[in-house]
Structure formats: C-alpha cells, structure tokens
Design a protein around this motif. Structure first.
Motif, mmCIF file in Angstrom:
data_model
loop_
_atom_site.group_PDB
_atom_site.id
_atom_site.type_symbol
_atom_site.label_atom_id
_atom_site.label_comp_id
_atom_site.label_asym_id
_atom_site.label_seq_id
_atom_site.Cartn_x
_atom_site.Cartn_y
_atom_site.Cartn_z
ATOM 1 N N ILE A 162 12.811 3.114 5.242
ATOM 2 C CA ILE A 162 11.925 3.046 6.420
ATOM 3 C C ILE A 162 11.620 1.599 6.828
ATOM 4 O O ILE A 162 10.921 1.374 7.823
ATOM 5 N N ASN A 163 12.131 0.623 6.058
ATOM 6 C CA ASN A 163 12.031 -0.804 6.417
ATOM 7 C C ASN A 163 10.599 -1.261 6.652
ATOM 8 O O ASN A 163 10.288 -1.951 7.633
ATOM 9 N N MET A 164 9.715 -0.886 5.757
ATOM 10 C CA MET A 164 8.322 -1.266 5.864
ATOM 11 C C MET A 164 8.102 -2.653 5.263
ATOM 12 O O MET A 164 8.621 -2.958 4.191
ATOM 13 N N LEU A 165 7.346 -3.487 5.957
ATOM 14 C CA LEU A 165 7.008 -4.818 5.442
ATOM 15 C C LEU A 165 5.926 -4.700 4.374
ATOM 16 O O LEU A 165 5.139 -3.747 4.367
ATOM 17 N N THR A 166 5.856 -5.698 3.513
ATOM 18 C CA THR A 166 4.900 -5.634 2.406
ATOM 19 C C THR A 166 3.458 -5.547 2.883
ATOM 20 O O THR A 166 2.609 -4.945 2.229
ATOM 21 N N GLU A 167 3.160 -6.138 4.067
ATOM 22 C CA GLU A 167 1.779 -6.129 4.552
ATOM 23 C C GLU A 167 1.470 -4.922 5.441
ATOM 24 O O GLU A 167 0.320 -4.724 5.835
ATOM 25 N N GLN A 168 2.458 -4.118 5.781
ATOM 26 C CA GLN A 168 2.195 -2.945 6.605
ATOM 27 C C GLN A 168 1.624 -1.813 5.754
ATOM 28 O O GLN A 168 1.862 -1.741 4.543
ATOM 29 N N PHE A 169 0.905 -0.913 6.401
ATOM 30 C CA PHE A 169 0.278 0.165 5.640
ATOM 31 C C PHE A 169 0.744 1.532 6.147
ATOM 32 O O PHE A 169 0.695 1.832 7.337
ATOM 33 N N MET A 229 0.827 -1.198 0.000
ATOM 34 C CA MET A 229 0.000 0.000 0.000
ATOM 35 C C MET A 229 0.866 1.253 0.000
ATOM 36 O O MET A 229 2.028 1.221 0.397
ATOM 37 N N LYS A 230 0.276 2.380 -0.437
ATOM 38 C CA LYS A 230 1.039 3.610 -0.602
ATOM 39 C C LYS A 230 0.290 4.788 0.019
ATOM 40 O O LYS A 230 -0.932 4.898 -0.115
ATOM 41 N N ALA A 231 1.038 5.676 0.674
ATOM 42 C CA ALA A 231 0.476 6.938 1.149
ATOM 43 C C ALA A 231 0.547 7.939 0.001
ATOM 44 O O ALA A 231 1.598 8.112 -0.611
ATOM 45 N N MET A 232 -0.594 8.576 -0.296
ATOM 46 C CA MET A 232 -0.716 9.371 -1.506
ATOM 47 C C MET A 232 -1.177 10.802 -1.216
ATOM 48 O O MET A 232 -1.793 11.086 -0.189
ATOM 49 N N LEU A 233 -0.907 11.677 -2.183
ATOM 50 C CA LEU A 233 -1.410 13.050 -2.177
ATOM 51 C C LEU A 233 -2.185 13.266 -3.473
ATOM 52 O O LEU A 233 -1.650 13.097 -4.580
ATOM 53 N N HIS A 234 -3.449 13.621 -3.333
ATOM 54 C CA HIS A 234 -4.304 13.849 -4.508
ATOM 55 C C HIS A 234 -4.691 15.319 -4.585
ATOM 56 O O HIS A 234 -5.236 15.873 -3.627
ATOM 57 N N LYS A 235 -4.430 15.946 -5.726
ATOM 58 C CA LYS A 235 -4.857 17.323 -5.953
ATOM 59 C C LYS A 235 -6.251 17.311 -6.558
ATOM 60 O O LYS A 235 -6.506 16.637 -7.557
ATOM 61 N N LEU A 236 -7.185 18.040 -5.936
ATOM 62 C CA LEU A 236 -8.562 18.044 -6.411
ATOM 63 C C LEU A 236 -8.634 18.540 -7.852
ATOM 64 O O LEU A 236 -7.931 19.472 -8.252
ATOM 65 N N GLY A 237 -9.498 17.893 -8.610
ATOM 66 C CA GLY A 237 -9.667 18.283 -10.000
ATOM 67 C C GLY A 237 -8.760 17.547 -10.960
ATOM 68 O O GLY A 237 -8.844 17.754 -12.172
ATOM 69 N N THR A 238 -7.895 16.685 -10.436
ATOM 70 C CA THR A 238 -6.999 15.904 -11.297
ATOM 71 C C THR A 238 -7.379 14.431 -11.234
ATOM 72 O O THR A 238 -8.100 13.995 -10.323
ATOM 73 N N LEU A 288 3.694 9.612 -1.378
ATOM 74 C CA LEU A 288 4.389 10.244 -0.251
ATOM 75 C C LEU A 288 5.248 9.237 0.511
ATOM 76 O O LEU A 288 6.279 9.603 1.066
ATOM 77 N N ALA A 289 4.808 7.993 0.543
ATOM 78 C CA ALA A 289 5.585 6.943 1.226
ATOM 79 C C ALA A 289 5.094 5.583 0.772
ATOM 80 O O ALA A 289 3.890 5.356 0.650
ATOM 81 N N SER A 290 6.031 4.674 0.519
ATOM 82 C CA SER A 290 5.702 3.297 0.186
ATOM 83 C C SER A 290 6.940 2.451 0.420
ATOM 84 O O SER A 290 8.048 2.971 0.564
ATOM 85 N N ARG A 291 6.743 1.152 0.457
ATOM 86 C CA ARG A 291 7.883 0.246 0.654
ATOM 87 C C ARG A 291 8.864 0.366 -0.504
ATOM 88 O O ARG A 291 10.077 0.373 -0.311
ATOM 89 N N GLU A 292 8.325 0.492 -1.708
ATOM 90 C CA GLU A 292 9.176 0.563 -2.888
ATOM 91 C C GLU A 292 9.924 1.888 -2.969
ATOM 92 O O GLU A 292 11.130 1.925 -3.233
ATOM 93 N N ALA A 293 9.216 2.996 -2.711
ATOM 94 C CA ALA A 293 9.828 4.320 -2.854
ATOM 95 C C ALA A 293 10.715 4.687 -1.674
ATOM 96 O O ALA A 293 11.606 5.530 -1.803
#
Length: 716
Positions: free
Chosen positions: A246-253, A220-229, A237-242
C-alpha cells in the motif's frame, strides 16, 4: 543553575518593571548547512526536554512570567467575566449520537469546567449522567466516545491534562463498570468504533506513548481488539510493515472504518493532507490472516471525502474544480474522470459532505455564511435545508438507522444554537434538549460586524472580518486585536467566542484576517499559502493589520497581533518583517522554528503543507518561513508573549521556547518578552478553568502593553 534563576527573579521583584532580567539562557551556537545556506542556531540545546538543565530553565521562565503577569491589575476581572459569560450561555453540548430511544452526548454545565457524558430518554425527556471523567483519573478528560449498536457499551477516549496521547476504556452501561480492556497509546483525532456484533473494536495504535520520542507519530497500525482480551493479542489490520504493497510512509497513519451497511471495510492512509489514498475489502476479510486491500482512490485524485452506499461511490473533489464538486461513480469500477457530477463547482465553496441513512448533505460556504443542502440518494434531487442565516453545520444522530439531523447555527455575535431537522418533513425545529438556557446580552445592539476585502502586497483581495463597538471614534485611539491562521485549507468561519466577547467588552476592536493558506476561497486560496507561496500568509496578515491602522480603527501602538499553531509562522514572520506595526504579539503554541520542527515527532506530518528539508527547493521556502532565524539583535520588537503547553505533542514545547529565548536575547525595545509555560495544558484543553486562567493572563499582558488604562500596574 537554579539559584541563579531564583536570584534573577528576586531582583526583579525588587526593581519592578524598570528592566527585564530574564532567566539566563546561554547561547551555544550550532551552525547548520541548508544546501549551502548556513544558519546559526544558538538554542538547539533547549530541544533536549529530558535534560535537567532544560527543565530547570523552563520552570524559571514560567516563574518569571508569572512574577511579571501577577503585577497586572484586573486579571481576575477578565477571568471572572469569562466564567460569567460561560454561565450566561447556560449548559453547552456536543453533537449527540443516537442508539434506539436514547441520545448520548457530552455536556459542560454552565458552572463546571469539564464535559461529562450524559444520556437522554427520547420518550420521557429524562436526562441521566452516565460518566464523570473526574471519577476516573485526576485531570482526565473525555476527548471522544463511540457506542455499540445496542447502546449497551461505550468506548471512551481519555486524554490527560490537555495531552493528545490518549487511551480507550470500555464502560458497560448496564453494570456502570469500566472493563479491564485498555487500548493505548492512541492519538486524540483517530477513529475508533465497534464491530457490528459489538464484540470487538477497530482503532489506530501509535508505536509509542513517549511524548519525547521521535517515533511518536510514526509506524502506526490499524488494529482489531476483541473485548475481554489483552491488547497484546490485538490483530494488525494494516501497517507499513505488514502491508508494503500500500506504499504507506512511516509518518502516515492508517485508519479503518466500516461502510454503513457493514459490507465493506475501508482503509484511509491519513496525513495532514485531506487527499488521502483509500482502499477497501469485504467485511468478511476481517477473519483473514492478512487482508488484501484494493485501492480505490489515489492522492492524485484530489478527493477529500467519500461516501459509499452499495456500489455507489459519492465523492468530494477539487480536481479541476478549486471550489470543489460532488460526483458519483462505481465502487467496483471507479472512474473519477468520467463520473456523474451531481453538484458542479460554483462561486461558493463546497466545504464538506456527510450522510444520513437516505440522504447526503453538503455545506456551501461563501466565506461569510454557510448553507446546508441535501441530496436524495435515490433520486439525486437537491434541496436546501431551511436553516437560519449564518454558518450552519450538521451531523447525523444515527446515520445507519435514520435521517434525523442535528444542526448548529453560529455567527460572530450570535451564540451557537442547535436545531433538529428531518428531510422527510423538511422542518427545522429549535432543539428543546441541546440549547442552554441562554441569558446573553444582545451583542448586536452594542457591536458592528463589517466584512471587507483588503488589497494585499500582490493585489489579491483578502477577506477581513472586523467587529467593533458602535459609535466608536475612528481616530486610531482604540485598541485592536487581529488574529489569523493560514494553513491546511482551514477556514476561520464566523462563530461566537466567549473569550473574544470579553475582549470586545474591554472596548477592543476584534479582527479576523482570512489569509491565504486557509480555505475561505477554495483550494486555490489554500495552495497560494503553501510552500513557495507561504509568504502570502504573513503578507496578507500585514496588509490586513495596515488596513486597521489606515482606516483609523487603531494605531500601531495599540495593535495586538495573534497567531496559533501553524499561525506561529504568520505572527512570527509578521513581527520579524514589520516589528513597527504591532504593540504586542501573542504567539500561541506556534510553529516558529520550521527549520527544526521536522526533527520533532510531528514534523514529518507537516511536509505536505510546508515542504521537506530533504528537498533543496523546498528548503529555500522553509528558510523564508522560519521566524526564529529572522530575529535580529538590536531590533526593537513589540512586546511578545509566547505560550506553550508542556503536554503538547503537536508543537513540541521547545519550538515556542526557542523563539522566546531568541527574542529575549535580541530585542532592543524596552518591552517584555515572556514565555508562558502551562504545565496543565497541551496544544489545547477542554478544561475551562485552565483555558480561562490562561487567557485572562495573556489578554491582561496584551492590554497592559497596548496601553489599556485598566491594566496598568501601579508605579513604584
């Protein structure tokens, strides 16, 4: 295959209840080797929910269950009484949120099945309906909402038929139109909120919305959405891949939130564990191509909640304090080992903290009552909030702008009541806006609440709440219903239940076992029902059930046991260890096959609580917890009704289904085992019509099998 199932159902309708000819469930043995322990599972083929054969089997089981249940008299009486009790309580409300001179809240009218979104003008008291989910989509439910800073736009989180894979839509409150923006898929419990300029939303996005995908709650990924797009343009904003650092596990959110003054962004790495790692960055970092996250809290700090004001970091922790403590340290240079302890550990458990603009509030629970206290953020002075006796909870109406609190008081026999409180004047006032026009009878005049402690198998004293009719004969002739949970440190605190009040009215004793694995006695109570110590959970439940029999509240032929979700371990192992102790077992959306549940989408999230199949030591305990593999052919099991929701992504429907199939093909008793499949429900739902229909069926089944005279089908 379908014709075979239908033939079985027609046969049943001809022969009545003389025997139970369940839909045929072939045994297709698969043997798994768990670090040298071989366990044969005959029903792994049911795990393929996309298979037409499996789908046909589920439908046949559902139809079969309804043929049986539909013959039980007075189900409609239970359903109608649940509706009447709802109406007697008047309209029901969620906690409100305030923007300027308006309250925003969800309300379910006393004669309606779904919550709708309302606003109220504080100056005039005028209430306005602003959104009805039934006008959006069929079976849509508003699960949560977030309002922008000016009260002009509201983000609505929608679920579908009790499912928890949701979407966010934006309602413009000035035009009353829903914007084109669609954010999905989103889990029902994830945080989302507007940025301070009201032009964007932060949220956590799931990697897939396919309920049958093993990736459902992973990556899962923490995201920023601009209204109207379009959401394709949303920024990660944050993910295991990016963010490998931060050593996040695949199942953590990853979940994002803002500080009260919008100076900082906080990143919490969530899981079923409350002890989440936490990072932060300056708010200005939202403009960076990649945010540099600074860690402030590690999981090993045993911190479950925080609040930041300026450079002050307030925290709730059970580190060397199983009943919890509240401390204060610096955000820029946190030192939890040498922090200032504002509220030290005591005999009662500190359950939670939350803030208003100038105060921090905490809940102090002794297992029966819960009091609220306030801490002045400037002086650190502590004062008790003068609420009525009972279990008191609270929430801030607008913590960024004021100190107004909405409080709720509940007890086993007293319906919930909202109060308003402002720390500056110290007055608690019964809310004039958020209490329904209650016409409940005086339950205290008819029933007794007894709080006792029962000695368990190892000498531990387990709290047990017993609610029973006054002047009841203590001769073992009364039906009793006992429920328990025992997981994640969650406490079963006293609260009024419309459904259970209807059971009480049938003359049934209602008991709640506060077993280990819960949090009633602090973090040690939780840990004593985890992993290697998980057997304490069902053994505590058995001890409490035996107490009800020994004290003549009931007898085994009259006793109904219940467990929900993680409580599936409890009820599943209770009846496999002591099948003689219960007349009926109700297993609702239950974790009854933990050896296989880690193959489901939500399985990896449970590892902190129950252990990992990749660990040999943990696997020994998981084998012990697994109720399905403990079912033996030729044993006389109680009557069992197993409930599952086909939209359930927490406990995948195949898990309860396999338990039901195993019992159907194994029990030597003449008592029925039914799989109650609800196609309009998930793990739970807010649709009261679905809820009342479901429980009127389940309770009628239980009362029939426990011998209640009003629920005995006519003999042919």
């Amino acid at each position: 295959m379908k014709n075979v199932f239908l033939a079985g159902c027609l046969l049943l309708s001809q022969i009545g209840f003389a025997q139970y000819s369940y839909p045929k469930t072939p045994e297709k043995p698969v043997t798994d080797d768990y670090f040298g322990t071989k366990i044969t599972d005959n029903y792994q083929w049911l795990e393929d929910l996309k298979s037409p054969e499996v789908q046909t089997w589920f439908k046949a089981e559902s139809d079969y269950s309804h043929i049986i249940i539909d013959k039980i008299p007075n189900r409609e009486t239970l359903y109608n009484r649940m509706k009447q009790v709802q109406e007697m309580g008047g309209d029901s409300y969620s906690y409100a949120k305030q923007r300027g001179n308006f309250y925003f809240y969800l309300k379910t009218k006393k004669n309606e099945k779904l919550s709708k979104l309302y606003t109220r003008d504080i100056s005039t008291g005028k209430e306005t309906l602003i959104f009805d989910p039934e006008t959006y989509k069929k079976n849509a439910q508003v699960t949560n909402f977030s309002i922008d800073s000016k009260g002009n736009k509201i983000a609505l989180l929608f679920s579908q038929s009790g499912g928890e894979i949701c979407e966010i839509k934006i309602l413009n409150l000035q035009t009353k139109k829903i914007l084109d923006d669609t954010l999905s898929p989103i889990w029902s419990e994830f945080n989302f909120e507007f940025t301070p300029d009201d032009q964007s939303i932060i949220y956590t996005k799931m990697s897939t919305g396919d309920p049958n995908s093993n990736m459902l709650l992973k990556e899962m990924k923490a995201m920023l959405h601009k209204l109207g797009t379009h959401s394709d343009q949303d920024i990660v904003l944050a993910s295991r891949e990016a963010n490998p650092e931060i050593n996040m596990l695949t199942e953590q959110f990853p979940m994002i939130e803002f500080s009260e003054d919008y100076q900082y962004i906080f990143l919490n790495i969530g899981s079923t564990k409350l002890e989440s790692p936490q990072f932060y960055a300056p708010y200005s970092a939202l403009k960076d191509k990649k945010i540099t996250w600074k860690q402030i809290i590690k999981a090993s700090d045993d911190i479950t909640q925080t609040f930041i004001k300026g450079d002050q970091l307030f925290f709730l922790s059970h580190k060397n304090a199983p009943n919890y403590k509240i401390g204060l340290t610096s955000l820029s240079n946190p030192d939890f080992d040498n922090a200032k302890i504002i509220v030290p550990e005591g005999n009662a458990v500190i359950k939670s903290i939350h803030n208003s603009k100038n105060y921090l509030f905490y809940a102090l629970n002794n297992g029966i009552t819960q009091d609220k206290y306030q801490i002045d953020l400037k002086t650190l002075a502590i004062k008790k909030v003068p609420l009525p006796n009972g279990v008191n909870t609270s929430a801030s109406l607008n913590s960024r702008e004021n100190d107004h609190l909405q409080c709720n008081n509940s007890n086993w026999l007293t319906p919930n009541t909202f109060y308003e409180y402002t720390p500056q004047d110290g007055k608690v006032i019964k809310s004039k806006y958020f209490n329904g026009d209650s016409k409940y009878p005086d339950y205290n005049a008819s029933y007794v609440v007894k709080e006792v402690e029962v000695k368990s198998h190892d000498g531990a004293m387990v709290p047990l709440s017993v609610i029973y009719p006054k002047n009841m004969k203590m001769d073992g002739s009364t039906l009793a219903y006992i429920t328990g949970y025992g997981g994640y440190g969650i406490s079963s605190t006293p609260r009024f239940s419309n459904r259970l009040s209807v059971l009480l009215e049938q003359g049934v004793v209602v008991a709640i076992a506060h077993v280990r694995g819960g949090g009633e006695k602090g973090e040690n109570w939780h840990k004593d029902g985890m992993k290697a110590k998980k057997p304490n959970t069902w053994k505590d439940f058995i001890a409490c059930s035996e107490y009800l029999v020994d004290q003549k509240y009931t007898s085994p032929s009259k006793l109904i046991g219940n467990g929900v979700s993680m409580g599936g371990v409890l009820i599943g192992r209770a009846i496999t260890e002591r099948p003689d102790l219960f007349a009926v077992a109700i297993a609702e959306v239950g974790m009854t096959n933990v050896l296989r549940s880690q193959n489901s989408a939500n399985g990896a999230n449970q590892i902190p609580e129950v252990g990992s199949l990749k660990n040999a030591e943990d696997t020994k305990y998981l084998i012990e917890m697994d109720a399905q593999s403990k079912v033996k052919k030729g044993v006389k099991y109680p009557a069992v009704i197993v409930r599952t929701g086909m939209n359930d992504s927490r406990i995948t429907p195949w898990e309860p289904a396999k338990f039901a199939a195993t019992l159907q093909n194994s029990t030597a008793s003449e008592k029925p085992v039914l799989l109650y499949v609800n196609y309009e429900n998930g793990h739970f739902t807010s649709d009261l019509d679905v809820v009342f229909k479901e429980y009127s069926d389940i309770f009628a089944f239980a009362l029939w099998q426990a011998g209640h005279p009003k629920f005995q089908p006519a003999k042919k």
